[in-house]
Design a protein around this motif. Sequence first.
Motif, PDB file in Angstrom:
ATOM      1  N   ARG A 106     -21.050  50.185 -37.652  1.00  0.00           N
ATOM      2  CA  ARG A 106     -21.524  49.869 -38.806  1.00  0.00           C
ATOM      3  C   ARG A 106     -20.789  48.805 -39.790  1.00  0.00           C
ATOM      4  NH1 ARG A 106     -24.506  55.383 -41.541  1.00  0.00           N
ATOM      5  NH2 ARG A 106     -25.750  55.753 -39.932  1.00  0.00           N
ATOM      6  N   ASP A 107     -21.184  47.828 -40.208  1.00  0.00           N
ATOM      7  CA  ASP A 107     -20.707  46.827 -40.847  1.00  0.00           C
ATOM      8  C   ASP A 107     -19.828  47.389 -41.988  1.00  0.00           C
ATOM      9  OD1 ASP A 107     -21.210  44.806 -39.044  1.00  0.00           O
ATOM     10  OD2 ASP A 107     -23.122  44.370 -40.497  1.00  0.00           O
ATOM     11  N   PRO A 108     -18.668  47.185 -42.294  1.00  0.00           N
ATOM     12  CA  PRO A 108     -18.002  47.930 -43.554  1.00  0.00           C
ATOM     13  C   PRO A 108     -18.795  47.403 -44.894  1.00  0.00           C
ATOM     14  CG  PRO A 108     -16.489  45.975 -42.615  1.00  0.00           C
ATOM     15  CD  PRO A 108     -17.855  46.137 -41.765  1.00  0.00           C
TER      16      PRO A 108
END
Length: 246
Positions: A106-108
């Motif tokens: 997942r994107d931070p």
Amino acid sequence: MFFLSSSAPALKKKHLYYLTIFSTVLFYSWNNMIFAQVSVNNSALNNLGPAKNIQPKSTKNKKATSISKHTKQPTNPAKISQSKPKQTQAAIPSIPNSPPPNPVFRDPELNVPLHPPASPAMPKINPKAQGNVVVNDQHTIINFKGDESELNEIMMKTIMDMANVLKRNPNVQIYLNAYSHGTVDDISTPRRNALNRGLTIRAVLINQGIPATRIYLIAKGIPESNTNANPDYVEMVRSDLVKDKK
């Protein structure tokens, strides 16, 4: 060989007592050899009893005792053997029929506040400002009077027209070449005056919606050539016109 006996009449009882205990040793020396023969009273030998069988002490026991003194023996070996953990065979894990699912990346989440650069204040129009404008196909020149850096209505309108052109052409940059009069002995003062004029025009363009990254200001100071009659001016040059000029 000569024998002495305790039955001799001339000897006293005291002498006879010693003769029964001690033996008479006769030494004969012949050919550098010494021989000795001992004879005692038979009754004294009988009183001593049978001879004891004495065996020589072995050196191995001494070494064993010396080693045992230096080495510490365990007090209770049974307890030490019981304290060792029992080794048990671990259970073999079962093998799954299918591989595990692929990990999901997942994107931070970055909650970083963005602080856009503050826009400079919009310059005000000064009707008393003495300046004019020269526009041609290659560039636009904003002329100033003396050390002034203020704008009149004509100068302001020309700068806003340039901003509208840049809005219609988002890939075009603008170059602001600022000049000012001065002497060769003092080149710092002309550059400061030129910088103030360039910052004034730059502020108008930014307030009209032109990003600062598209504006290139160069404070040159004293002009190198007399291409313009007035040495106090700012030359606005579009990047697309510079390419066409080359």
